[in-house]
Structures are given as structure tokens and as C-alpha cells.
Design an enzyme around this catalytic site. Structure first.
Site, PDB file in Angstrom:
ATOM      1  N   HIS A  47       0.868  -1.183   0.000  1.00  0.00           N
ATOM      2  CA  HIS A  47       0.000   0.000   0.000  1.00  0.00           C
ATOM      3  C   HIS A  47       0.907   1.236   0.000  1.00  0.00           C
ATOM      4  O   HIS A  47       2.017   1.195   0.547  1.00  0.00           O
ATOM      5  CB  HIS A  47      -0.840  -0.058   1.293  1.00  0.00           C
ATOM      6  CG  HIS A  47      -1.903   0.991   1.404  1.00  0.00           C
ATOM      7  ND1 HIS A  47      -1.639   2.274   1.818  1.00  0.00           N
ATOM      8  CD2 HIS A  47      -3.237   0.936   1.189  1.00  0.00           C
ATOM      9  CE1 HIS A  47      -2.773   2.971   1.850  1.00  0.00           C
ATOM     10  NE2 HIS A  47      -3.757   2.177   1.465  1.00  0.00           N
ATOM     11  N   ASP A  98       3.148  -4.136   8.083  1.00  0.00           N
ATOM     12  CA  ASP A  98       1.897  -3.404   7.918  1.00  0.00           C
ATOM     13  C   ASP A  98       0.762  -4.404   8.133  1.00  0.00           C
ATOM     14  O   ASP A  98       0.490  -5.237   7.271  1.00  0.00           O
ATOM     15  CB  ASP A  98       1.874  -2.799   6.509  1.00  0.00           C
ATOM     16  CG  ASP A  98       0.511  -2.219   6.139  1.00  0.00           C
ATOM     17  OD1 ASP A  98      -0.462  -2.407   6.893  1.00  0.00           O
ATOM     18  OD2 ASP A  98       0.439  -1.581   5.071  1.00  0.00           O
ATOM     19  N   GLN A 134      -4.507  -5.133   7.152  1.00  0.00           N
ATOM     20  CA  GLN A 134      -5.521  -6.059   6.635  1.00  0.00           C
ATOM     21  C   GLN A 134      -5.538  -7.400   7.356  1.00  0.00           C
ATOM     22  O   GLN A 134      -6.205  -8.327   6.921  1.00  0.00           O
ATOM     23  CB  GLN A 134      -5.302  -6.294   5.128  1.00  0.00           C
ATOM     24  CG  GLN A 134      -5.467  -5.065   4.278  1.00  0.00           C
ATOM     25  CD  GLN A 134      -6.898  -4.518   4.295  1.00  0.00           C
ATOM     26  OE1 GLN A 134      -7.849  -5.209   4.628  1.00  0.00           O
ATOM     27  NE2 GLN A 134      -7.036  -3.254   3.948  1.00  0.00           N
ATOM     28  N   LYS A 146     -10.310  -0.808  10.593  1.00  0.00           N
ATOM     29  CA  LYS A 146     -10.387  -1.993   9.730  1.00  0.00           C
ATOM     30  C   LYS A 146     -10.630  -3.254  10.548  1.00  0.00           C
ATOM     31  O   LYS A 146     -10.617  -4.360  10.023  1.00  0.00           O
ATOM     32  CB  LYS A 146      -9.096  -2.137   8.930  1.00  0.00           C
ATOM     33  CG  LYS A 146      -8.899  -1.021   7.901  1.00  0.00           C
ATOM     34  CD  LYS A 146      -7.714  -1.305   7.036  1.00  0.00           C
ATOM     35  CE  LYS A 146      -7.201  -0.094   6.306  1.00  0.00           C
ATOM     36  NZ  LYS A 146      -8.032   0.309   5.165  1.00  0.00           N
ATOM     37  N   CYS A 148      -4.700   2.194  -3.743  1.00  0.00           N
ATOM     38  CA  CYS A 148      -3.489   2.770  -3.120  1.00  0.00           C
ATOM     39  C   CYS A 148      -2.304   1.831  -3.251  1.00  0.00           C
ATOM     40  O   CYS A 148      -1.471   1.719  -2.341  1.00  0.00           O
ATOM     41  CB  CYS A 148      -3.715   3.125  -1.653  1.00  0.00           C
ATOM     42  SG  CYS A 148      -5.047   4.277  -1.404  1.00  0.00           S
TER      43      CYS A 148
HETATM   44  N1  7TS Z   1      -1.838  -0.632   4.669  1.00  0.00           N
HETATM   45  C1  7TS Z   1      -2.742  -1.423   4.091  1.00  0.00           C
HETATM   46  C2  7TS Z   1      -2.364  -2.816   3.680  1.00  0.00           C
HETATM   47  C3  7TS Z   1      -4.033  -0.943   3.883  1.00  0.00           C
HETATM   48  O1  7TS Z   1      -4.942  -1.736   3.334  1.00  0.00           O
HETATM   49  C4  7TS Z   1      -4.365   0.384   4.266  1.00  0.00           C
HETATM   50  C5  7TS Z   1      -5.701   0.983   3.978  1.00  0.00           C
HETATM   51  C6  7TS Z   1      -3.378   1.146   4.901  1.00  0.00           C
HETATM   52  C7  7TS Z   1      -2.123   0.605   5.077  1.00  0.00           C
HETATM   53  C8  7TS Z   1      -3.643   2.490   5.423  1.00  0.00           C
HETATM   54  O2  7TS Z   1      -4.494   2.415   6.531  1.00  0.00           O
HETATM   55  P1  7TS Z   1      -5.037   3.735   7.212  1.00  0.00           P
HETATM   56  O3  7TS Z   1      -6.038   3.242   8.195  1.00  0.00           O
HETATM   57  O4  7TS Z   1      -3.877   4.417   7.856  1.00  0.00           O
HETATM   58  O5  7TS Z   1      -5.644   4.558   6.118  1.00  0.00           O
HETATM   59  N2  7TS Z   1      -6.359   0.400   2.873  1.00  0.00           N
HETATM   60  C9  7TS Z   1      -7.445   0.845   2.234  1.00  0.00           C
HETATM   61  C10 7TS Z   1      -8.063   0.124   1.217  1.00  0.00           C
HETATM   62  O6  7TS Z   1      -7.693  -0.959   0.805  1.00  0.00           O
HETATM   63  N3  7TS Z   1      -9.118   0.829   0.765  1.00  0.00           N
HETATM   64  O7  7TS Z   1      -9.210   1.958   1.470  1.00  0.00           O
HETATM   65  C11 7TS Z   1      -8.166   1.990   2.383  1.00  0.00           C
END
Ligand code: 7TS
Length: 401
Positions: free
Chosen positions: A119, A196, A199, A222, A360
Site C-alpha cells: 500500500h 503493515d 488487513q 479496519k 493505493c
Molecule cells: N496498509 C494497508 C495494507 C491498507 O490496506 C491500508 C488501507 C493502509 C495501510 C492504510 O491504513 P489507514 O487506516 O492508515 O488509512 N487500505 C485501504 C483500502 O484498501 N481501501 O481503502 C483503504
């Protein structure tokens, strides 16, 4: 006992309304009443600033806030709550490591190794850290199935590699990476590992000691918790040695105009008034997840993924991306003659919420040579009926294209 998604759905007010099929759980999950209630109850009964005032309300708020931190430590098997730093989310956690650890540990000639699966939030912070320190960034290739090419990973993991950062589960393809194995490889060259976990947390138990990683970042929203709260786990001795990154109240011990000493862990990394309600909501989300049999949940979500995969692969003109053997409940696909955005719009018109685009993960899309994908991502409240609605929606979409 098998997991009952319909009973679970009733615990989620927005899902229970049942108007749409929500298949965008990788972007954010819906919240159970237990989380909404905990946040509301906090504001109604306990709201005060933490760690400072002399009054009972502030004590109660501090206790609730720190008890949520203990919930996180228990959930991920951190050794102590000193290893649990509150952040805004995964993105902030990775930026913290890149700036604080990366800023002090990296120098010219050093290397940071990531992968093409990442990501953007596990790419761009490292680009910036490298640009500031003179280090270079390398990315291990992905295989056609959507896994990390381990030969390429090994080839790029040299003695100059100081940091290795990779996702636990790919948000774009669902691939579950062999974290323990990757950590062992990184450790062999004395590189620090950053995982990371955005997910992973909603789908299976994560044990940071068993994984052996040095850092693990994730987001509350999430995993059925609120937005604006997340966690950076870090090994205590590393966090201890790292310089603070944001500065202000909360993170200090003593301040004079000339100099400052910093608070002990984890507060050294928590400048300013934290997201107290968010932390409490995340604690409630963990409580909710702890009430669920983890292996029953995993087989339920795996069944959704397998059923959706086999049903959609039978639809003419549908191509599934990401066929690694070990996958989280994320299904990316393309339809002949339909741009992902158009497919997403047509599905939305049928009440099916999916995400479309690059997710992303633009370098991954470039590697796969696709403009983006249509992504259905499942949560615990999704049922086989939702899968059937998706399949019917895809058939109908095909007739429009
Ligand atoms: N890393 C992964 C693997 C992610 O899926 C996401 C967000 C992030 C980092 C960032 O997370 P945040 O909570 O700091 O924004 N992924 C997604 C997605 O797949 N669709 O919208 C956000």
C-alpha cells in the site's frame, strides 16, 4: 460450532438495516453496537483529558484509556503496554517508524527493502526517509500469483539493508505473506522489520512475539473499531532508543527553555491530547472479537472467499487477480470490456458496494499491467447470500457491458 454471520450482522446497526451488500471491508469495516455504545458511554459518563488533572473524572478517563491499551497488548501478545503506541492508524504508525527509527538509523549507502505489493502508506514514508538520509529504496518483485518473489527478496536483502517493511495481508489481492519467514530472512542480515498489519487484524489472531517482527502497525477502523485510532507495536528496546517524532504535551518529563527530557514509553511517542474515545472504542472492538471463535471465523471468511472465487471464475470474461494459496477474504477481478470504475458503478446501482481502482497500490497495478481492479472484500457479517448477490450482480453487469 460454525460461525453465524446472520447473528453477527444483527450486532451491526448499519449492516442490520440490510439495504445494501457491503463488500468494502478492506477499506473500512462497519461497527458493532458494542463499539458505538462504548464511545457514547465514554462521552456521556467519563469524558475528561487523560494523564493530567487531579480530579476523579480524569482518573476514570485515564483508567479507561489505559485499560484499552492493555486490551491491545493482550490481543497482540505484546510483552508490556510500553510497546503499544497509539496512533491515528496504520499510516501514522509507519510514518513514525520511518521518521524516528529511519531518520536516526539510516545513512548513505544503507538500504530499505519493501515489496511491490505494498500500500502507498508502506512505500512513500520510506521514499521520504531515504531521500532525507541518503539511503536507497529497493522493492522485491511480486510473482504472477501475487506473492512476494522470495528469490528476488533474498537477492535484494543485502548486508546494507537496515530496514525491511512489508504487509501482512495485501489489501489489493488478499495475499497473506509468510511473515515469520520474511522476518527470519531479515534478521539474518540484522535488518529491522516493519509489518503493515492493516488487513490482518480483523481476520486472524496476530501474535507479535510469535511473528518475531520489530514493529507492527494497524488501524482500528479496519477491525470493527473507530476511525482515527490505530496502534504501532514496537519492541521496547528499539522504541526506547528511538528519538521522539512529534513533540508537545504528554510526551515530556521535564521542560526548561533550554532542554527537555522525555516521558517514558509509550508516552514519548504520544504528543498532544490523544484520541481517547477512539482508543476506548478500539478496546471494545477487541472485546467484541474476543467473543468470537477465531477458527470458526476464519473458516467462515475462507468459505466466502472460496465460494466467490469459484463462482466468479465461472463467469465468462471475468479474470481474477491474486491467486496465492494463502489469502485473506479479498477478491480482486476484472471484466472484459468494462473499466473497473464502470463495473463498480453498475454493481453499486444494484446495491452492491465494492471498491474499484488502484487500491493505493499503484506500483502493484503497474507490475500487473492493469488500470486497477474491482475488489470485493468480506467481513464477518457477510454471508453466502451476499456472495450470491455479488455473483448475480456481476452477471447482470456483464449483460450491460
Ligand atoms: N496498509 C494497508 C495494507 C491498507 O490496506 C491500508 C488501507 C493502509 C495501510 C492504510 O491504513 P489507514 O487506516 O492508515 O488509512 N487500505 C485501504 C483500502 O484498501 N481501501 O481503502 C483503504
Amino acid at each position: 460450532m460454525p460461525f453465524d454471520p446472520l447473528a453477527a450482522a444483527r450486532a451491526f446497526p448499519l449492516i442490520d438495516r440490510g439495504e445494501n451488500v457491503y463488500l468494502d471491508n478492506a477499506a473500512t469495516t462497519q461497527k458493532p453496537a458494542a463499539v458505538l455504545d462504548a464511545v457514547r458511554r465514554y462521552y456521556e459518563t467519563t469524558n475528561a483529558n487523560v494523564h493530567r488533572a487531579a480530579h476523579a473524572l480524569s482518573d476514570a478517563a485515564t483508567q479507561a484509556f489505559e485499560s484499552a491499551r492493555a486490551d491491545v497488548a493482550r490481543r497482540i501478545n505484546a510483552r508490556t503496554t510500553a510497546e503499544v503506541v497509539w496512533t491515528r492508524g496504520t499510516t501514522e504508525g509507519i510514518n513514525l517508524v520511518a521518521q524516528s527509527y529511519g531518520g536516526s538509523a539510516l545513512g548513505p549507502g544503507d538500504r530499505v527493502l519493501i515489496t511491490e505489493l505494498e500500500h502507498h502508506s508502506n512505500i512513500v514514508p520510506w521514499q521520504i526517509a531515504c531521500a532525507r538520509t541518503g539511503a536507497t529504496l529497493a522493492a522485491a518483485k511480486v510473482t504472477p500469483e501475487g506473492g512476494i518473489d522470495l528469490d528476488d527478496f533474498d537477492a535484494k536483502l543485502d548486508q546494507d539493508t537496515k530496514i525491511v517493511a512489508f504487509g501482512h495481508v495485501s489489501n489489493a489481492l488478499g495475499t497473506v505473506n509468510p511473515v515469520r519467514d520474511l522476518v527470519a530472512r531479515a534478521r539474518a542480515v540484522d535488518a529491522v522489520t516493519v509489518v503493515d498489519g492493516a488487513q490482518a487484524m480483523a481476520h486472524f489472531r496476530v501474535d507479535v512475539q510469535e511473528l518475531g517482527c520489530d514493529f507492527y502497525a494497524f488501524s482500528g477502523h479496519k477491525m470493527y473499531g473507530p476511525t482515527g485510532i490505530g496502534v504501532l507495536y514496537g519492541r521496547e528496546e528499539l522504541l526506547e532508543a528511538m528519538p521522539p517524532w512529534q513533540a508537545g504535551g504528554e510526551m515530556i518529563e521535564e521542560v526548561t527553555i533550554e532542554a527537555t527530557t522525555y516521558a517514558r514509553l509509550p508516552f514519548k511517542f504520544e504528543a498532544g491530547t490523544p484520541n481517547i474515545a477512539g482508543a476506548i472504542g478500539l478496546g471494545a472492538a477487541i472485546g467484541y472479537l474476543e467473543g468470537i471463535d477465531a477458527s470458526a471465523l476464519a473458516s467462515h471468511e475462507d468459505r466466502l472467499l472460496r465460494t466467490a472465487t469459484s463462482r466468479l471464475s465461472q463467469v465468462e470474461g471475468v479474470r481474477i487477480l491474486g491467486t496465492a494459496p494463502d489469502k485473506g477474504p479479498v477478491l480482486s477481478f476484472l471484466m472484459d470490456g468494462g473499466h473497473p470504475h464502470d463495473v463498480g458503478t453498475l454493481l453499486d446501482q444494484q446495491g452492491i458496494a465494492v471498491r474499484t481502482g488502484h487500491h493505493c497500490a499503484m506500483p502493484l497495478m503497474q507490475r500487473l499491467d492493469v488500470p486497477g481492479t474491482v475488489r470485493a472484500s468480506f467481513g464477518l457479517y457477510n454471508s453466502l447470500t451476499d456472495v450470491e448477490r455479488l455473483v448475480a450482480g456481476v452477471h447482470k453487469t456483464r449483460s450491460f457491458l
